[in-house]
Motif scaffolding. Structure first.
Motif, PDB file in Angstrom:
ATOM      1  N   PHE A  61      -3.403   3.394  -1.917  1.00 26.73           N
ATOM      2  CA  PHE A  61      -3.751   2.792  -3.117  1.00 26.73           C
ATOM      3  C   PHE A  61      -2.733   1.733  -3.198  1.00 26.73           C
ATOM      4  O   PHE A  61      -1.609   1.707  -2.532  1.00 26.73           O
ATOM      5  N   THR A  62      -3.268   0.522  -3.562  1.00 22.35           N
ATOM      6  CA  THR A  62      -2.375  -0.532  -3.825  1.00 22.35           C
ATOM      7  C   THR A  62      -1.813  -0.763  -4.983  1.00 22.35           C
ATOM      8  O   THR A  62      -2.504  -0.689  -6.139  1.00 22.35           O
ATOM      9  N   LEU A  63      -0.462  -0.669  -5.067  1.00 23.41           N
ATOM     10  CA  LEU A  63       0.095  -0.710  -6.479  1.00 23.41           C
ATOM     11  C   LEU A  63       0.303  -1.908  -7.259  1.00 23.41           C
ATOM     12  O   LEU A  63      -0.383  -3.027  -6.728  1.00 23.41           O
ATOM     13  N   GLY A  64       0.364  -1.774  -8.812  1.00 26.62           N
ATOM     14  CA  GLY A  64       0.486  -2.933  -9.429  1.00 26.62           C
ATOM     15  C   GLY A  64      -0.691  -3.000 -10.542  1.00 26.62           C
ATOM     16  O   GLY A  64      -1.900  -3.038  -9.959  1.00 26.62           O
TER      17      GLY A  64
ATOM     18  N   VAL B 231       0.894  -1.146   0.025  1.00 27.35           N
ATOM     19  CA  VAL B 231       0.043  -0.043   0.003  1.00 27.35           C
ATOM     20  C   VAL B 231       0.888   1.271   0.036  1.00 27.35           C
ATOM     21  O   VAL B 231       1.881   1.356   0.659  1.00 27.35           O
ATOM     22  N   VAL B 232       0.377   2.058  -0.856  1.00 23.84           N
ATOM     23  CA  VAL B 232       1.147   3.643  -0.900  1.00 23.84           C
ATOM     24  C   VAL B 232       0.130   4.567  -0.118  1.00 23.84           C
ATOM     25  O   VAL B 232      -0.792   4.708  -0.697  1.00 23.84           O
TER      26      VAL B 232
ATOM     27  N   GLY C  13      -4.072  -2.716  -8.170  1.00 24.58           N
ATOM     28  CA  GLY C  13      -4.033  -3.442  -6.981  1.00 24.58           C
ATOM     29  C   GLY C  13      -3.570  -4.912  -6.973  1.00 24.58           C
ATOM     30  O   GLY C  13      -3.746  -5.684  -6.023  1.00 24.58           O
ATOM     31  N   THR C  14      -2.728  -4.943  -8.059  1.00 26.56           N
ATOM     32  CA  THR C  14      -2.097  -6.535  -8.084  1.00 26.56           C
ATOM     33  C   THR C  14      -1.062  -6.823  -7.063  1.00 26.56           C
ATOM     34  O   THR C  14      -0.646  -8.075  -7.081  1.00 26.56           O
ATOM     35  N   TYR C  15      -0.302  -5.852  -6.558  1.00 21.13           N
ATOM     36  CA  TYR C  15       0.832  -6.184  -5.395  1.00 21.13           C
ATOM     37  C   TYR C  15      -0.116  -6.545  -4.320  1.00 21.13           C
ATOM     38  O   TYR C  15      -0.172  -6.165  -3.001  1.00 21.13           O
ATOM     39  N   ALA C  16      -0.782  -8.013  -4.502  1.00 20.06           N
ATOM     40  CA  ALA C  16      -1.447  -8.212  -3.159  1.00 20.06           C
ATOM     41  C   ALA C  16      -1.848  -9.889  -3.526  1.00 20.06           C
ATOM     42  O   ALA C  16      -1.284 -10.066  -4.363  1.00 20.06           O
ATOM     43  N   GLU C  17      -2.345 -10.424  -2.220  1.00 24.39           N
ATOM     44  CA  GLU C  17      -2.612 -11.721  -2.445  1.00 24.39           C
ATOM     45  C   GLU C  17      -3.869 -11.801  -3.201  1.00 24.39           C
ATOM     46  O   GLU C  17      -4.276 -12.897  -3.743  1.00 24.39           O
TER      47      GLU C  17
ATOM     48  N   LEU D 134       6.452   2.080   0.042  1.00 26.73           N
ATOM     49  CA  LEU D 134       5.780   0.949  -0.290  1.00 26.73           C
ATOM     50  C   LEU D 134       5.744  -0.003   1.025  1.00 26.73           C
ATOM     51  O   LEU D 134       6.791  -0.331   1.657  1.00 26.73           O
ATOM     52  N   GLN D 135       4.542  -0.006   1.498  1.00 24.04           N
ATOM     53  CA  GLN D 135       4.149  -0.578   2.836  1.00 24.04           C
ATOM     54  C   GLN D 135       3.579  -1.913   2.808  1.00 24.04           C
ATOM     55  O   GLN D 135       2.473  -1.903   2.170  1.00 24.04           O
ATOM     56  N   HIS D 136       4.315  -2.947   3.126  1.00 28.00           N
ATOM     57  CA  HIS D 136       3.678  -4.432   3.157  1.00 28.00           C
ATOM     58  C   HIS D 136       2.843  -4.463   4.395  1.00 28.00           C
ATOM     59  O   HIS D 136       3.206  -4.294   5.525  1.00 28.00           O
ATOM     60  N   THR D 137       1.622  -4.436   4.117  1.00 30.57           N
ATOM     61  CA  THR D 137       0.584  -4.339   5.258  1.00 30.57           C
ATOM     62  C   THR D 137      -0.735  -5.146   5.132  1.00 30.57           C
ATOM     63  O   THR D 137      -0.918  -5.684   3.989  1.00 30.57           O
ATOM     64  N   LYS D 138      -1.426  -5.641   6.247  1.00 30.80           N
ATOM     65  CA  LYS D 138      -2.794  -6.222   5.813  1.00 30.80           C
ATOM     66  C   LYS D 138      -3.899  -5.224   5.577  1.00 30.80           C
ATOM     67  O   LYS D 138      -4.095  -4.202   6.230  1.00 30.80           O
ATOM     68  N   VAL D 139      -4.814  -5.990   4.655  1.00 26.97           N
ATOM     69  CA  VAL D 139      -5.797  -4.874   4.384  1.00 26.97           C
ATOM     70  C   VAL D 139      -7.091  -5.888   4.140  1.00 26.97           C
ATOM     71  O   VAL D 139      -6.937  -7.196   3.899  1.00 26.97           O
TER      72      VAL D 139
END
Length: 320
Positions: free
Chosen positions: A57-60, A5-6, A90-94, A15-20
């Motif tokens: 926003f979630t990048l990707g 998430v940015v 939003g693709t930089y996500a699970e 670039l923050q790796h976080t739970k959403v």
């Protein structure tokens, strides 16, 4: 689920790796379990704020995976289908929600990571060589950053169409990579325009594919033959300063265009035409995809560092 998430645009620390919360598909959408996400320069531009987006926003934009749920009105895609996409933020996500109109069916024999590695750059290379400027047999073509992910695909597609590729690279190792992809001649960046003229008997090339931008722009214009075209499709070295259109006249009635993939995939038919060609070539072996490195999702900043440092050959992927 986890995502990158940015909240405030800026450097790689943004670039923050976080739970959403996990998303849900709405009407006309599908929910996909992401198996691989492509890393591209447009991600850097969005992270920096050069291409502004509402925050957070979630990048990707590019990836591939397996559909886990579909929204109302989706009748041509089902849970369990394997798909790829190129324009769904939003693709930089699970997990990511993708418009069904943008979901690209993957061939049964093609691994998801290869699809994620080729779709955005492959479709871009396709429109550059098949639509924006239709490369013909015998054309002289200058490809900048010929050992990068885009450069390798452009080189191969130009060769598939019968053109001659003159590539630019920064190192001996990258020269080897570009030649293995089919480049006929490989140059360093310093003084490349004069060398291009020498290689083309003083005429210049029919088209330049330039994703580097500020550092190569003047030389790219100087490399063109009369009525040649400069396709400025990116700005890895920074944006190009405004120019006087009279330079195009003085250079030989030149053409300059700043295209984007969205304008060359306006309909689903056009999207699937390009994707079918690209994925079919990959599956058959006619188009080689080189994955430079795969990073865990949490290491997105490392992937951006490698991309921005231009230390890579081929594609970078994030694996959730």
């Amino acid at each position: 689920m986890h995502a990158i998430v940015v909240s405030t645009p800026g450097g790689r620390s943004a670039l923050q790796h976080t739970k959403v919360p996990a998303p849900s598909p709405g009407p006309g959408e599908v929910l996909v379990e992401v198996e691989a996400a492509g890393v591209n320069f447009i991600d850097v531009y969005q992270r920096e704020g050069r291409y502004p987006l509402p925050t957070p926003f979630t990048l990707g934009l590019e990836g591939a995976g397996t559909v886990s749920a579909v929204g109302e009105g989706v009748d041509d895609i089902a849970a369990g289908d394997r798909v790829g996409w190129v324009n769904s933020l939003g693709t930089y996500a699970e997990k990511v929600v993708v418009p069904a109109s943008q979901a690209i069916p993957l061939p049964d024999g093609l691994a998801a990571d290869l699809a994620a590695a080729v779709l955005l750059q492959g479709l871009t290379a396709h429109y550059l060589t098949h639509s924006l400027y239709e490369v013909r047999s015998g054309d002289d073509v200058l490809v900048h950053a010929a050992a990068g992910g885009m450069g390798l695909l452009l080189t191969q597609m130009v060769k598939l169409r019968g053109g001659r590729v003159i590539g630019t690279v920064s190192t001996e190792e990258k020269e080897k990579t570009a030649r293995e992809a089919g480049a006929d001649d490989v140059l360093r960046y310093e003084g490349f325009a004069d060398k291009v003229r020498e290689l083309t008997d003083g005429k210049g090339v029919h088209v330049v594919y330039d994703g580097v931008g500020a550092a190569t722009f003047d030389g790219s214009l100087a490399s063109l033959r009369i009525r040649g075209m400069l396709a400025l499709y990116g700005a890895a070295s920074g944006p190009v300063e405004p120019i006087d259109p009279q330079r195009l006249n003085q250079g030989g009635s030149l053409y300059l265009t700043r295209p984007t993939l969205a304008h060359y995939t306006l309909t689903r038919d056009e999207l699937l035409w390009r994707a079918s060609d690209v994925l079919g070539w990959v599956e058959s072996g006619a188009l080689k995809v080189h994955v430079s490195e795969r990073y865990p999702l949490a290491d997105a900043a490392r992937a951006h560092e490698a991309l921005e440092g231009r230390r890579t050959t081929g594609k970078l992927l994030l694996i959730p």
